[in-house]
Design a protein around this motif. Structure first.
Motif, PDB file in Angstrom:
ATOM      1  N   ILE A 181     -11.367  -2.877 -10.084  1.00  0.00           N
ATOM      2  CA  ILE A 181     -11.217  -1.846  -9.044  1.00  0.00           C
ATOM      3  C   ILE A 181     -11.180  -2.490  -7.663  1.00  0.00           C
ATOM      4  O   ILE A 181     -10.326  -2.164  -6.817  1.00  0.00           O
ATOM      5  N   ILE A 182     -12.101  -3.411  -7.422  1.00  0.00           N
ATOM      6  CA  ILE A 182     -12.132  -4.082  -6.115  1.00  0.00           C
ATOM      7  C   ILE A 182     -10.887  -4.928  -5.911  1.00  0.00           C
ATOM      8  O   ILE A 182     -10.263  -4.904  -4.829  1.00  0.00           O
ATOM      9  N   ALA A 183     -10.490  -5.674  -6.941  1.00  0.00           N
ATOM     10  CA  ALA A 183      -9.320  -6.543  -6.812  1.00  0.00           C
ATOM     11  C   ALA A 183      -8.049  -5.732  -6.578  1.00  0.00           C
ATOM     12  O   ALA A 183      -7.215  -6.078  -5.728  1.00  0.00           O
ATOM     13  N   LEU A 184      -7.887  -4.636  -7.326  1.00  0.00           N
ATOM     14  CA  LEU A 184      -6.692  -3.792  -7.165  1.00  0.00           C
ATOM     15  C   LEU A 184      -6.674  -3.115  -5.797  1.00  0.00           C
ATOM     16  O   LEU A 184      -5.619  -3.050  -5.141  1.00  0.00           O
ATOM     17  N   THR A 185      -7.817  -2.607  -5.360  1.00  0.00           N
ATOM     18  CA  THR A 185      -7.867  -1.937  -4.059  1.00  0.00           C
ATOM     19  C   THR A 185      -7.502  -2.895  -2.933  1.00  0.00           C
ATOM     20  O   THR A 185      -6.674  -2.565  -2.052  1.00  0.00           O
ATOM     21  N   SER A 186      -8.090  -4.082  -2.949  1.00  0.00           N
ATOM     22  CA  SER A 186      -7.809  -5.041  -1.885  1.00  0.00           C
ATOM     23  C   SER A 186      -6.354  -5.469  -1.905  1.00  0.00           C
ATOM     24  O   SER A 186      -5.710  -5.577  -0.845  1.00  0.00           O
ATOM     25  N   GLN A 187      -5.786  -5.686  -3.098  1.00  0.00           N
ATOM     26  CA  GLN A 187      -4.401  -6.142  -3.180  1.00  0.00           C
ATOM     27  C   GLN A 187      -3.428  -5.061  -2.736  1.00  0.00           C
ATOM     28  O   GLN A 187      -2.475  -5.327  -1.999  1.00  0.00           O
ATOM     29  N   CYS A 188      -3.641  -3.825  -3.171  1.00  0.00           N
ATOM     30  CA  CYS A 188      -2.704  -2.744  -2.847  1.00  0.00           C
ATOM     31  C   CYS A 188      -2.734  -2.383  -1.365  1.00  0.00           C
ATOM     32  O   CYS A 188      -1.684  -2.188  -0.734  1.00  0.00           O
ATOM     33  N   VAL A 189      -3.942  -2.289  -0.792  1.00  0.00           N
ATOM     34  CA  VAL A 189      -4.029  -1.960   0.636  1.00  0.00           C
ATOM     35  C   VAL A 189      -3.509  -3.125   1.477  1.00  0.00           C
ATOM     36  O   VAL A 189      -2.823  -2.923   2.484  1.00  0.00           O
ATOM     37  N   LYS A 190      -3.812  -4.344   1.043  1.00  0.00           N
ATOM     38  CA  LYS A 190      -3.339  -5.528   1.785  1.00  0.00           C
ATOM     39  C   LYS A 190      -1.829  -5.572   1.866  1.00  0.00           C
ATOM     40  O   LYS A 190      -1.247  -5.817   2.935  1.00  0.00           O
ATOM     41  N   ILE A 191      -1.151  -5.327   0.745  1.00  0.00           N
ATOM     42  CA  ILE A 191       0.300  -5.459   0.740  1.00  0.00           C
ATOM     43  C   ILE A 191       0.954  -4.360   1.575  1.00  0.00           C
ATOM     44  O   ILE A 191       2.000  -4.565   2.201  1.00  0.00           O
ATOM     45  N   CYS A 192       0.329  -3.166   1.636  1.00  0.00           N
ATOM     46  CA  CYS A 192       0.847  -2.105   2.505  1.00  0.00           C
ATOM     47  C   CYS A 192       0.642  -2.447   3.980  1.00  0.00           C
ATOM     48  O   CYS A 192       1.531  -2.214   4.816  1.00  0.00           O
ATOM     49  N   ALA A 193      -0.525  -3.003   4.298  1.00  0.00           N
ATOM     50  CA  ALA A 193      -0.802  -3.389   5.685  1.00  0.00           C
ATOM     51  C   ALA A 193       0.182  -4.452   6.161  1.00  0.00           C
ATOM     52  O   ALA A 193       0.725  -4.375   7.275  1.00  0.00           O
ATOM     53  N   LEU A 194       0.439  -5.460   5.304  1.00  0.00           N
ATOM     54  CA  LEU A 194       1.398  -6.499   5.680  1.00  0.00           C
ATOM     55  C   LEU A 194       2.814  -5.943   5.731  1.00  0.00           C
ATOM     56  O   LEU A 194       3.633  -6.391   6.544  1.00  0.00           O
ATOM     57  N   GLY A 195       3.114  -4.965   4.867  1.00  0.00           N
ATOM     58  CA  GLY A 195       4.433  -4.337   4.931  1.00  0.00           C
ATOM     59  C   GLY A 195       4.666  -3.674   6.278  1.00  0.00           C
ATOM     60  O   GLY A 195       5.728  -3.827   6.892  1.00  0.00           O
ATOM     61  N   ILE A 196       3.669  -2.932   6.752  1.00  0.00           N
ATOM     62  CA  ILE A 196       3.774  -2.311   8.081  1.00  0.00           C
ATOM     63  C   ILE A 196       3.933  -3.387   9.155  1.00  0.00           C
ATOM     64  O   ILE A 196       4.797  -3.291  10.036  1.00  0.00           O
ATOM     65  N   GLY A 197       3.108  -4.409   9.080  1.00  0.00           N
ATOM     66  CA  GLY A 197       3.124  -5.440  10.125  1.00  0.00           C
ATOM     67  C   GLY A 197       4.426  -6.195  10.188  1.00  0.00           C
ATOM     68  O   GLY A 197       5.006  -6.366  11.276  1.00  0.00           O
ATOM     69  N   PHE A 198       4.934  -6.646   9.049  1.00  0.00           N
ATOM     70  CA  PHE A 198       6.147  -7.467   9.059  1.00  0.00           C
ATOM     71  C   PHE A 198       7.385  -6.668   9.453  1.00  0.00           C
ATOM     72  O   PHE A 198       8.228  -7.156  10.209  1.00  0.00           O
TER      73      PHE A 198
END
Length: 537
Positions: A403-420
């Protein structure tokens, strides 16, 4: 002669140059995605393979694996840094279309250097060659920047980032699932070349994708109208310069052979009063004096935007390099003890999340906030979520760990998607079309340099944290905290980006500004391109 040149210029081509417009068809954006996955897929397909390749290399200790993975990971951005500006020059000189196709072909060949590697040294060399041969990331951004307006930029760059993100997520899955096939499927691969080179099969998949992109680009991708018009303007200027030179020489010879100015005038003109070929009249001289303003590569806004892009690239690749190593590390050393297939599954889940996010939320966020504010939001989100992943190893059971690994990975990739996506729009909006490819290339070089340094630094920090496991509690958190702090610094620096960069400098350009010369040619080309795109949509 002038009419003949104009008729030749108006002759229809196989692919009509594409003008800046408010909408593009889905198939065309998918075509651009196929050309952009070169960078994403080739950069990320190796991450699940590198820890195992390095660990099998003679002389590499388990606690030093992170450092050597970082060195190999830095080799690709180092190659990109060395080749990015050259690719930008090629694009500005010869066109976006040929540069993109050439990049795909070069990348198709270069990946086999890593695929046939059996040592850390050869793997690093293969990654360097792959980065050197790959200039498409910057050129695709330039292409999209020249065919979109403020209305269509968010959607176009969003789709581009979606494809990039999906390739970034799918590539590690391919690398993790298809590596060492002779061990997993001995009946099919034992005794074949894939047993000799256990990391070749994923690179064959990568090569196939980029080759397909090259073929699709050759068949369907038009040149941008912006580049086409600038090229025609330059050709007219060179021709007029040559005509002026010949005309002055003709006048000089006539004056030498005649007794007065009247004979010179008569010889310079036809019977109907038109100026003879090879002679330039006063109007031509005035036209020649209308030279374009000097090209400016970097304004203060461009410098800040490029710096923000480079820093975001540094923390993103640092995090992406840390995650597979951290997940592979044994539980008793502070890691998660994941297998290659577990790592691939986690990264694929992040890619699916990005797909849903880009299709449903990103455009709304960009429209509501604008590119600059959206970038600030994405960086802030990444700074917060990047410190969650290392706590997965402290979970009391496997369910909580996932749960922790999936949450961090999914939110991280969305945050970087917005940023890039947002900072890419900002970089493109900060400069003129005439220098856009070189600006994006320099942006690519600076971000490549950051990507060279970041994996080495983060890999070294992870290795050092492993050495402190018996001394410092929660030692595995240290490198992730470092990334979060850098992200907060980037958020502060982004306050210097003016909100005016939400719109392109070229949105208000007129056709005459783009063409400079025979205005009717430029108008016809723009209208033809727009009508063609409307029919396709």
């Amino acid at each position: 002669m002038g009419a003949h040149r104009r008729a030749a210029a108006r002759a229809p081509s196989r692919l009509t140059p594409l003008a800046r417009t408010d909408a593009h068809s889905a198939w065309f954006l998918a075509l651009l995605v196929s050309l952009n996955v070169v960078d994403a897929f080739h950069l990320n397909v190796v991450w699940p393979m590198l820890p195992f390749l390095v660990a099998r290399d003679v002389g590499v200790k388990a606690r030093d694996v992170g450092f050597y993975v970082g060195v190999c990971g830095a080799a690709a951005p180092l190659g990109a840094m060395c080749g990015a500006y050259a690719w930008g020059r090629v694009s500005d000189a010869h066109g976006r279309r040929p540069a993109l196709i050439a990049g795909c072909v070069a990348s198709t060949i270069s990946v086999y250097a890593f695929g046939t590697a059996t040592t850390t040294t050869r793997a690093a060399l293969g990654r360097f060659l792959s980065g050197l041969a790959n200039g498409n990331a910057a050129i695709v951004k330039t292409y999209v920047g020249e065919i979109t307006t403020k209305v269509s930029a968010g959607r176009a760059f969003g789709v581009l980032a979606l494809g990039y993100g999906l390739a970034s997520a799918a590539a590690p899955g391919v690398g993790g699932y298809l590596q060492r096939p002779a061990e997993r499927w001995p009946r099919a691969f034992a005794g074949t070349v894939f047993e000799t080179y256990p990391y070749l099969l994923p690179m064959v998949v990568a090569s196939t994708l980029t080759f397909v992109g090259a073929v699709l680009g050759w068949v369907f991708l038009p040149e941008t109208a912006s580049f086409t018009l600038r090229r025609r303007q330059e050709e007219r200027r060179r021709q007029r310069g040559a005509d002026a030179s010949r005309g002055e020489e003709a006048k000089r010879l006539v004056k030498l052979a005649s007794a007065g100015e009247l004979q010179t005038f008569a010889d310079d003109h036809d019977d109907d009063g038109e100026v003879a070929d090879g002679v330039v009249d006063v109007e031509d001289t005035r036209t020649l004096q209308k030279t374009p303003t000097e090209e400016v590569l970097f304004t203060p806004e461009t410098t800040i935007a490029v710096a923000c892009y480079a820093l975001l690239a540094a923390i993103a690749i640092g995090y992406d390099e840390l995650i597979p190593v951290y997940l592979k590390t044994d539980r008793d050393m502070g890691g998660c003890g994941f297998s290659p297939s577990d790592i691939g599954l986690l990264l694929i889940a992040g890619g699916v999340t990005l797909l849903i996010f880009q299709l449903t939320l990103y455009t709304r966020i960009c429209d509501a906030l604008g590119a600059v504010r959206a970038f600030r939001f994405g960086v802030s989100l990444f700074a917060g979520i990047s410190i969650l992943a290392p706590f997965a190893s402290l979970a009391p059971n496997d369910t909580m760990l996932w749960i922790i690994a999936l949450t961090s990975q999914c939110v991280k990739i969305c945050a970087l998607g917005i940023g890039f996506v947002s900072i890419t729009i900002v970089v493109n909006n900060s400069c003129e079309d005439a220098v856009k490819a070189r600006v994006n290339a320099i942006s690519g070089s600076t971000s490549a340099f950051a990507r060279v340094v970041s994996p080495v630094v983060c890999g070294w920090m992870f290795s050092m944290s492993m050495r402190l496991q018996d001394v410092v509690p929660f030692h595995q958190v240290a490198p992730f905290v470092f990334i979060s702090v850098v992200a907060l610094g980037l958020r502060v620096a982004s306050e210097r980006l003016p909100l005016s960069l939400d719109a392109s400098k070229n949105d208000t350009e007129t056709i005459n500004d783009d063409v400079g010369g025979d205005d009717d040619d430029g108008i016809e080309l723009i209208e033809t391109s727009l009508n063609s795109r409307s029919d396709d949509a």
